[in-house]
Design a protein around this motif. Sequence first.
Motif, PDB file in Angstrom:
ATOM      1  N   PHE A 173       0.846  -1.203   0.000  1.00 58.06           N
ATOM      2  CA  PHE A 173       0.000   0.000   0.000  1.00 58.06           C
ATOM      3  C   PHE A 173       0.878   1.249   0.000  1.00 58.06           C
ATOM      4  N   HIS A 174       0.612   2.156  -0.933  1.00 57.83           N
ATOM      5  CA  HIS A 174       1.194   3.487  -0.908  1.00 57.83           C
ATOM      6  C   HIS A 174       0.040   4.478  -1.033  1.00 57.83           C
ATOM      7  N   ASN A 175       0.364   5.742  -1.029  1.00 54.09           N
ATOM      8  CA  ASN A 175      -0.664   6.762  -1.246  1.00 54.09           C
ATOM      9  C   ASN A 175      -0.019   7.921  -1.976  1.00 54.09           C
ATOM     10  N   ASN A 208       4.402  13.133  -3.013  1.00 51.69           N
ATOM     11  CA  ASN A 208       4.916  12.314  -1.913  1.00 51.69           C
ATOM     12  C   ASN A 208       4.094  11.052  -1.757  1.00 51.69           C
ATOM     13  N   CYS A 209       4.667  10.131  -0.963  1.00 46.53           N
ATOM     14  CA  CYS A 209       3.899   8.965  -0.541  1.00 46.53           C
ATOM     15  C   CYS A 209       3.324   9.280   0.835  1.00 46.53           C
ATOM     16  N   TYR A 210       2.020   8.990   1.010  1.00 47.31           N
ATOM     17  CA  TYR A 210       1.360   9.312   2.272  1.00 47.31           C
ATOM     18  C   TYR A 210       0.868   8.070   2.998  1.00 47.31           C
ATOM     19  N   GLU A 211       1.546   6.949   2.773  1.00 41.21           N
ATOM     20  CA  GLU A 211       1.175   5.724   3.488  1.00 41.21           C
ATOM     21  C   GLU A 211       2.492   5.084   3.912  1.00 41.21           C
ATOM     22  N   LEU A 212       2.629   4.871   5.209  1.00 36.26           N
ATOM     23  CA  LEU A 212       3.868   4.266   5.691  1.00 36.26           C
ATOM     24  C   LEU A 212       4.053   2.907   5.019  1.00 36.26           C
ATOM     25  N   CYS A 213       5.135   2.787   4.216  1.00 36.45           N
ATOM     26  CA  CYS A 213       5.245   1.613   3.364  1.00 36.45           C
ATOM     27  C   CYS A 213       6.587   0.923   3.511  1.00 36.45           C
ATOM     28  N   GLY A 214       7.376   1.340   4.479  1.00 35.78           N
ATOM     29  CA  GLY A 214       8.658   0.686   4.673  1.00 35.78           C
ATOM     30  C   GLY A 214       9.744   1.686   4.986  1.00 35.78           C
ATOM     31  N   GLY A 216      11.951   3.083   3.242  1.00 35.14           N
ATOM     32  CA  GLY A 216      12.233   4.169   2.300  1.00 35.14           C
ATOM     33  C   GLY A 216      11.061   5.117   2.111  1.00 35.14           C
ATOM     34  N   HIS A 217      10.042   4.953   2.940  1.00 33.69           N
ATOM     35  CA  HIS A 217       8.832   5.785   2.803  1.00 33.69           C
ATOM     36  C   HIS A 217       9.152   7.272   2.779  1.00 33.69           C
ATOM     37  N   TYR A 218      10.049   7.668   3.699  1.00 34.32           N
ATOM     38  CA  TYR A 218      10.364   9.097   3.822  1.00 34.32           C
ATOM     39  C   TYR A 218      10.944   9.669   2.530  1.00 34.32           C
ATOM     40  N   ALA A 219      11.546   8.828   1.721  1.00 41.65           N
ATOM     41  CA  ALA A 219      12.206   9.319   0.505  1.00 41.65           C
ATOM     42  C   ALA A 219      11.429   8.950  -0.753  1.00 41.65           C
ATOM     43  N   MET A 220      10.171   8.569  -0.573  1.00 40.76           N
ATOM     44  CA  MET A 220       9.391   8.128  -1.731  1.00 40.76           C
ATOM     45  C   MET A 220       8.629   9.311  -2.315  1.00 40.76           C
ATOM     46  N   TYR A 221       9.321  10.066  -3.135  1.00 39.12           N
ATOM     47  CA  TYR A 221       8.665  11.221  -3.749  1.00 39.12           C
ATOM     48  C   TYR A 221       9.020  11.299  -5.225  1.00 39.12           C
TER      49      TYR A 221
END
Length: 242
Positions: A173-175, A208-214, A216-221
């Motif tokens: 899941f991502h957002n 950005n990604c707005y679903e905690l996904c692992g 690397g979530h913080y850098a998922m843009y």
Amino acid sequence: MADIPFVALPLHNGGSGGLIPRGARTVVFEQIYWVFLVLGTVVGVVVVGYMLWNAYKYRDTGGTDSDAPDIRPTPGELPQGSGGGKKLFVSFGLSTIVVVSLIAWSYGTLLYVEQPTHPQVEGPAEDVETLDVRVEGFRFGWSFEYPNGHRTNELVVPVGREVRLHVTSRDVFHNFGIPDLRVKADAIPGQTTETWFIAEEPGTYRANCYELCGTGHYAMYATVVVLPPDEYDRWYANTTAS
Ligand code: CUA
């Protein structure tokens, strides 16, 4: 407009002069923000003002001031003389009108946001095609696929044209969200979530990604580049399936 029932007026969607805001998501959500801010402020000022005024009016004067006689009820005495419940009736009536109108208006506005196409208020809306882009989230980044099969990690769109996003995920899941353009949609493997936006200003935005996904979530843009229509057309003409 005359033959539309009063209660349905906020839902009336014909004509750009209606109560339902039209245009880009940013415009719609800004209108919602302002309507709630102004109404909330007015209601707050009236309620707190009335309360303070009454606190002052019925302040304890020690019972010696003849201009403000002590009219407080004594224990066991029923309060009297407040106009047969008129104040209560008026305040309940006003609250009902405000709340029901807000619900109807917000509902109508969100129906507009959710409807399939969103012609711009100005310009020849009918002959402007929407741009469909498939958005795929993965750990940890975004992939954008254009109608001609071109894939990129940077979303490039023209200004002033409706962009329809078909959002999905390749793993967890991502957002997907572009805060400046008021875009946000779930990215779920095996499903496609539809959303849309119209960028009004050329420039660079951030998704950005707005679903905690692992980890690397913080850098998922991803970068979103909004180009003037002619520049976009030139860019798109040079893309190929990849
Ligand atoms: Cu993808 Cu957080």
